[in-house]
Design an enzyme around this catalytic site. Structure first.
Site, PDB file in Angstrom:
ATOM      1  N   ARG A 215       0.856  -1.170  -0.396  1.00  0.00           N
ATOM      2  CA  ARG A 215      -0.395   0.046   0.397  1.00  0.00           C
ATOM      3  C   ARG A 215       0.957   1.335   0.112  1.00  0.00           C
ATOM      4  O   ARG A 215       2.330   1.277  -0.280  1.00  0.00           O
ATOM      5  CB  ARG A 215      -1.078  -0.098   1.393  1.00  0.00           C
ATOM      6  N   ASP A 259       8.734 -10.142   5.986  1.00  0.00           N
ATOM      7  CA  ASP A 259       9.544  -9.321   6.946  1.00  0.00           C
ATOM      8  C   ASP A 259      10.562  -8.711   6.632  1.00  0.00           C
ATOM      9  O   ASP A 259      11.920  -9.475   7.277  1.00  0.00           O
ATOM     10  CB  ASP A 259       9.333  -9.577   8.687  1.00  0.00           C
ATOM     11  N   ASN A 285      11.677   0.981   1.030  1.00  0.00           N
ATOM     12  CA  ASN A 285      10.472   1.510   1.184  1.00  0.00           C
ATOM     13  C   ASN A 285      10.142   1.375   3.160  1.00  0.00           C
ATOM     14  O   ASN A 285       8.989   2.064   3.160  1.00  0.00           O
ATOM     15  CB  ASN A 285       9.524   1.704   0.675  1.00  0.00           C
ATOM     16  N   ALA A 286       9.787   0.106   2.714  1.00  0.00           N
ATOM     17  CA  ALA A 286       9.365  -0.220   4.592  1.00  0.00           C
ATOM     18  C   ALA A 286       9.581   0.412   5.592  1.00  0.00           C
ATOM     19  O   ALA A 286      10.994   0.485   5.454  1.00  0.00           O
ATOM     20  CB  ALA A 286       9.113  -1.950   4.433  1.00  0.00           C
ATOM     21  N   GLY A 287       8.620   1.036   5.907  1.00  0.00           N
ATOM     22  CA  GLY A 287       9.437   2.044   8.075  1.00  0.00           C
ATOM     23  C   GLY A 287       8.007   1.579   8.167  1.00  0.00           C
ATOM     24  O   GLY A 287       6.528   2.000   8.062  1.00  0.00           O
ATOM     25  N   LEU A 294      10.819  10.499  24.271  1.00  0.00           N
ATOM     26  CA  LEU A 294      11.947   9.256  24.319  1.00  0.00           C
ATOM     27  C   LEU A 294      11.282   8.862  25.898  1.00  0.00           C
ATOM     28  O   LEU A 294      11.971   7.838  26.502  1.00  0.00           O
ATOM     29  CB  LEU A 294      13.299  10.093  25.100  1.00  0.00           C
ATOM     30  N   ALA A 295      10.929   9.530  27.306  1.00  0.00           N
ATOM     31  CA  ALA A 295      11.017   9.258  28.306  1.00  0.00           C
ATOM     32  C   ALA A 295       9.781   8.215  28.256  1.00  0.00           C
ATOM     33  O   ALA A 295       9.808   7.917  29.314  1.00  0.00           O
ATOM     34  CB  ALA A 295      10.571  10.692  30.259  1.00  0.00           C
ATOM     35  N   TYR A 350      12.179   6.843  15.045  1.00  0.00           N
ATOM     36  CA  TYR A 350      12.159   7.622  13.941  1.00  0.00           C
ATOM     37  C   TYR A 350      13.217   8.195  13.671  1.00  0.00           C
ATOM     38  O   TYR A 350      14.293   8.435  11.859  1.00  0.00           O
ATOM     39  CB  TYR A 350      10.355   7.828  13.468  1.00  0.00           C
ATOM     40  N   LYS A 354      15.694   7.719  10.363  1.00  0.00           N
ATOM     41  CA  LYS A 354      15.976   7.853   9.466  1.00  0.00           C
ATOM     42  C   LYS A 354      17.150   9.371   8.421  1.00  0.00           C
ATOM     43  O   LYS A 354      17.880   9.238   7.678  1.00  0.00           O
ATOM     44  CB  LYS A 354      14.801   9.140   9.134  1.00  0.00           C
TER      45      LYS A 354
END
Ligand code: NAD
Length: 444
Positions: A215, A259, A285-287, A294-295, A350, A354
């Site tokens: 998708r 996977d 592309n999968a991400g 963070l805490a 993330y 990236k």
């Protein structure tokens, strides 16, 4: 789905309210359909201008005309304005920028294109010339912000005099209808990746793999690569198996349920591609996201995101290279994000993964250049996909509007850049990260 703000502006009952509230009225962006033709600028009124003493104007003219652009000095409106700024070596040379764009800016048509071409700032030992070249970037980004409301995209290519033969593909893409949502970008063209085939060839005979392609952006990218003639293998997780098979049937691709973070993924993918004689194009592309400050972030969510978005990609590339499955002249394209460029609240996992890809493509691109393999990252901004549909209303609406075009991009817009980076004509571009974000304010 029609754009909410455009609907409000153009409905008789709400138009006055939208105008009184000062809401933006996003322009309808033009997009191309089907495969890229041999002359993607056909019929487009094109003007080439130059600062004195530059070295790129003749080549740029040949590229534009070869791609179908029409040079008509009498035309009152322009669709494409290409400016050779390689002659800008000192503050006084900037007068040419003012003179050209002050006169021409209002003549550029809706959905037009501006391409600036400058000397690479690091190619000269002269600090003033380096500064003058770098300044073109600030000029272009400002122009993009001024012209974006009419759907005009403004981009910059840095090119040295010995890499002019790399301009053809970038002229076709950045001046054509497929760069709809790419604006405010500076790409560096170089001879790092060897390869003389810079013509506008499609992808017939090429084998491509796109991960996460059941998708969203991955599916759109797979579809574009199929349209350009590639044989495409689409990969997605077992939970998306049904969607993956349905998508593959619809676009004429082959499904591989996998996977990418599984221990055996590199081996299985290598095997699958070897059975097809090797791979020419790899689109990572999968991400995934697991957003939390963070805490409050569970260690598991930190690790999962780094594992899928970073470790798995490197492991797959290493297996493809070790198994000699990625062919010479290949193309590797990683999906980064503007969060990777600028960082983002609640996305430390993330953004780290990236941003890692931005560093990865720079280093890997330099390493694989002698084999003619290019490695680049595409950094989407706000794209209308299931990932962004899950966002709460206010941040979603902000993300969608805070860019020069005042609207979100479509998966197809990202796919267009991926398809361009997959073609032979993009050989001059390696180690670059290019945003598809409508010139988002985030990370600007
Ligand atoms: P999406 O969530 O709509 O689709 C991602 C696909 O990847 C899904 O089909 C999912 O099943 C698959 N996937 C996830 N983990 C996988 C794994 N371990 N193995 C194989 N497949 C897996 O996402 P999208 O919006 O289409 O985004 C695609 C890429 O673009 C991602 O890398 C994302 O981080 C990046 N991106 C998207 C946006 C945006 O606005 N949508 C912005 C910036 C970056």
């Amino acid at each position: 789905m029609p754009d909410l703000l455009r609907k409000l502006h153009h409905h008789p009952a709400t138009g006055w309210l939208a105008r009184a509230a000062g809401l933006p009225d996003p322009v309808e962006l033009s997009r191309a359909a089907g495969p890229t033709g041999a002359q993607p600028l056909t019929g487009r009124r094109t003007a080439i201008r130059a600062a004195e003493g530059g070295y790129a104007a003749d080549v740029l003219t040949a590229c534009a005309v070869g791609a179908g652009g029409v040079i008509d000095p009498q035309a009152s409106a322009i669709d494409i304005l290409i400016f050779d700024a390689t002659g800008c070596r000192a503050p006084a040379d900037y007068a040419a920028l003012y003179d050209t764009f002050h006169a021409a800016a209002s003549r550029i048509a809706v959905n037009g294109r501006v391409l600036l071409v400058a000397a690479p700032p690091d190619a000269t030992p002269d600090p003033v010339a380096a500064a003058a070249a770098r300044g073109i970037e600030g000029f272009g980004r400002s122009l993009g912000k001024e012209l974006g409301k009419t759907g005009i995209a403004v981009n910059l290519a840095y090119v040295a005099a010995d890499a002019l033969d790399r301009l053809d593909g970038p002229v076709r893409f950045f001046c054509g209808a497929r760069s709809t949502y790419v604006s405010g970008q500076a790409v560096r063209l170089s001879t790092t990746a060897i390869g003389g085939d810079t013509a506008s060839a499609g992808l017939s005979g090429k084998v491509a793999v796109v991960t996460g392609s059941a998708r969203g952006i991955g599916l759109a990218a797979a579809q574009r690569l199929v349209e350009e003639g590639a044989t495409v293998v689409c990969v997605d997780v077992p939970a998306a198996s049904q969607a993956l098979h349905d998508s593959c049937r619809a676009i004429g691709a082959t499904a591989l349920v996998l996977d990418i973070a599984a221990a055996d993924a590199p081996v299985r993918l290598t095997q699958c591609l070897r059975e097809r004689g090797g791979a020419d194009i790899v689109v990572h592309n999968a991400g995934i996201t697991r957003d939390r400050t963070l805490a409050r972030m569970a260690r598991q969510d930190w690790e999962l995101v780094v594992d899928v978005n970073f470790r798995a990609i490197v492991a797959i590339d290493e297996a493809l290279l070790a198994g000699q499955v990625l062919r010479d002249g290949g193309r590797v394209i990683c999906l980064s994000s503007i969060s990777g460029v600028s960082g983002n609240f609640g996305q430390s996992n993330y953004a780290a993964s990236k941003a890692a890809l931005i560093g990865y493509v720079a280093a890997r691109g330099a390493q694989l250049g002698p084999r003619g393999i290019t490695v680049n990252a595409v950094a989407p901004g706000f794209i209308e996909t299931p990932m962004t549909q899950r966002m709460p209303f206010v941040p979603r609406e902000l993300g969608r509007r805070l860019n020069s075009l005042k609207q979100g991009g479509q998966p197809r817009d990202v796919a267009e850049l991926i398809a361009f980076l997959a073609t032979p004509g993009s050989v001059g571009i390696t180690g670059n990260t290019i945003r598809v974000c409508g010139q988002a304010l985030i990370g600007a």
